[in-house]
Design a protein around this motif. Structure first.
Motif, PDB file in Angstrom:
ATOM      1  N   ASP A 162     -40.587 -11.559  24.165  1.00 40.08           N
ATOM      2  CA  ASP A 162     -41.231 -12.842  24.439  1.00 40.08           C
ATOM      3  C   ASP A 162     -40.616 -13.566  25.635  1.00 40.08           C
ATOM      4  OD1 ASP A 162     -38.767 -13.528  23.407  1.00 40.08           O
ATOM      5  OD2 ASP A 162     -39.561 -14.699  21.733  1.00 40.08           O
ATOM      6  N   GLY A 163     -39.801 -12.880  26.422  1.00 38.22           N
ATOM      7  CA  GLY A 163     -39.155 -13.495  27.573  1.00 38.22           C
ATOM      8  C   GLY A 163     -37.749 -14.003  27.297  1.00 38.22           C
ATOM      9  N   THR A 164     -37.286 -13.869  26.060  1.00 35.89           N
ATOM     10  CA  THR A 164     -35.928 -14.274  25.699  1.00 35.89           C
ATOM     11  C   THR A 164     -34.914 -13.363  26.383  1.00 35.89           C
ATOM     12  OG1 THR A 164     -36.692 -14.986  23.524  1.00 35.89           O
ATOM     13  CG2 THR A 164     -34.332 -14.571  23.760  1.00 35.89           C
ATOM     14  N   VAL A 165     -33.897 -13.950  26.993  1.00 34.39           N
ATOM     15  CA  VAL A 165     -32.825 -13.147  27.595  1.00 34.39           C
ATOM     16  C   VAL A 165     -31.966 -12.565  26.474  1.00 34.39           C
ATOM     17  CG1 VAL A 165     -30.792 -13.152  29.091  1.00 34.39           C
ATOM     18  CG2 VAL A 165     -32.808 -14.505  29.713  1.00 34.39           C
ATOM     19  N   ILE A 166     -31.778 -11.257  26.517  1.00 28.92           N
ATOM     20  CA  ILE A 166     -30.952 -10.535  25.551  1.00 28.92           C
ATOM     21  C   ILE A 166     -30.046  -9.582  26.319  1.00 28.92           C
ATOM     22  CG2 ILE A 166     -32.633 -10.705  23.677  1.00 28.92           C
ATOM     23  CD1 ILE A 166     -33.474  -7.801  24.314  1.00 28.92           C
ATOM     24  N   GLU A 167     -29.140  -8.957  25.636  1.00 30.89           N
ATOM     25  CA  GLU A 167     -28.312  -7.921  26.253  1.00 30.89           C
ATOM     26  C   GLU A 167     -28.892  -6.565  25.854  1.00 30.89           C
ATOM     27  OE1 GLU A 167     -23.730  -6.289  26.111  1.00 30.89           O
ATOM     28  OE2 GLU A 167     -24.142  -8.325  25.444  1.00 30.89           O
ATOM     29  N   VAL A 168     -29.315  -5.798  26.837  1.00 30.01           N
ATOM     30  CA  VAL A 168     -29.850  -4.465  26.574  1.00 30.01           C
ATOM     31  C   VAL A 168     -28.817  -3.443  27.009  1.00 30.01           C
ATOM     32  CG1 VAL A 168     -32.252  -5.177  26.753  1.00 30.01           C
ATOM     33  CG2 VAL A 168     -31.093  -4.346  28.782  1.00 30.01           C
ATOM     34  N   MET A 169     -28.848  -2.257  26.377  1.00 25.27           N
ATOM     35  CA  MET A 169     -27.781  -1.302  26.624  1.00 25.27           C
ATOM     36  C   MET A 169     -28.222   0.134  26.415  1.00 25.27           C
ATOM     37  SD  MET A 169     -25.323   0.618  24.909  1.00 25.27           S
ATOM     38  CE  MET A 169     -23.727   0.433  24.222  1.00 25.27           C
ATOM     39  N   ASP A 170     -27.644   0.988  27.211  1.00 31.14           N
ATOM     40  CA  ASP A 170     -27.714   2.432  27.026  1.00 31.14           C
ATOM     41  C   ASP A 170     -26.278   2.927  27.168  1.00 31.14           C
ATOM     42  OD1 ASP A 170     -29.583   5.048  27.181  1.00 31.14           O
ATOM     43  OD2 ASP A 170     -27.789   5.299  28.409  1.00 31.14           O
ATOM     44  N   PRO A 171     -25.797   3.755  26.244  1.00 31.63           N
ATOM     45  CA  PRO A 171     -24.401   4.196  26.321  1.00 31.63           C
ATOM     46  C   PRO A 171     -24.031   4.872  27.644  1.00 31.63           C
ATOM     47  CG  PRO A 171     -25.292   4.743  24.172  1.00 31.63           C
ATOM     48  CD  PRO A 171     -26.443   4.249  25.020  1.00 31.63           C
ATOM     49  N   ASP A 188     -38.811   7.599  28.453  1.00 33.51           N
ATOM     50  CA  ASP A 188     -37.668   7.315  27.574  1.00 33.51           C
ATOM     51  C   ASP A 188     -36.382   7.064  28.350  1.00 33.51           C
ATOM     52  OD1 ASP A 188     -39.158   7.542  25.190  1.00 33.51           O
ATOM     53  OD2 ASP A 188     -38.987   9.712  25.268  1.00 33.51           O
ATOM     54  N   CYS A 189     -36.498   6.429  29.512  1.00 37.02           N
ATOM     55  CA  CYS A 189     -35.321   6.162  30.345  1.00 37.02           C
ATOM     56  C   CYS A 189     -34.839   4.726  30.236  1.00 37.02           C
ATOM     57  CB  CYS A 189     -35.634   6.473  31.804  1.00 37.02           C
ATOM     58  SG  CYS A 189     -35.861   8.229  32.103  1.00 37.02           S
ATOM     59  N   GLY A 190     -35.445   3.930  29.376  1.00 38.16           N
ATOM     60  CA  GLY A 190     -35.061   2.531  29.255  1.00 38.16           C
ATOM     61  C   GLY A 190     -33.856   2.336  28.362  1.00 38.16           C
ATOM     62  N   PRO A 191     -33.510   1.081  28.139  1.00 36.81           N
ATOM     63  CA  PRO A 191     -32.388   0.794  27.257  1.00 36.81           C
ATOM     64  C   PRO A 191     -32.679   1.278  25.835  1.00 36.81           C
ATOM     65  CG  PRO A 191     -33.588  -1.219  27.782  1.00 36.81           C
ATOM     66  CD  PRO A 191     -34.153  -0.132  28.629  1.00 36.81           C
ATOM     67  N   ARG A 192     -31.635   1.627  25.122  1.00 41.32           N
ATOM     68  CA  ARG A 192     -31.807   2.149  23.758  1.00 41.32           C
ATOM     69  C   ARG A 192     -31.416   1.143  22.684  1.00 41.32           C
ATOM     70  NH1 ARG A 192     -28.331   7.252  24.055  1.00 41.32           N
ATOM     71  NH2 ARG A 192     -28.570   7.113  21.820  1.00 41.32           N
TER      72      ARG A 192
END
Length: 81
Positions: A17-26, A65-69
């Motif tokens: 919804d546009g909320t800033v979050i922390e996204v991550m991939d190991p 499938d290259c985005g954050p996990r």
């Protein structure tokens, strides 16, 4: 490879919804980003919808499938040194 903290959740449950979050991939690290349903980066995306930094200096698509996990709530103090 960074350790995965217990507070990370699967990216499928992330707010879009546009909320800033922390996204991550190991393999890539973690970044403060928000989902932009209308966003597009023609260099890496084939469809609309992309993760982008609030400053819009970096994008991360989910094609192939290259985005954050994983994701967790964004806390600015994690990025202060």
């Amino acid at each position: 490879m960074p350790m995965l903290d217990n507070d990370y959740q699967d990216i499928s449950s992330a707010p879009r919804d546009g909320t800033v979050i922390e996204v991550m991939d190991p393999d890539c690290g973690s970044f403060a980003m928000r989902w932009n349903a209308d966003g597009f980066n023609s260099l890496v995306s084939r469809s609309e919808g992309i993760w982008e930094c609030p400053s819009k200096t970096m994008t991360w698509c989910e094609d192939n499938d290259c985005g954050p996990r994983f994701w967790r709530p964004y806390k600015p103090e994690r990025y202060l040194q």
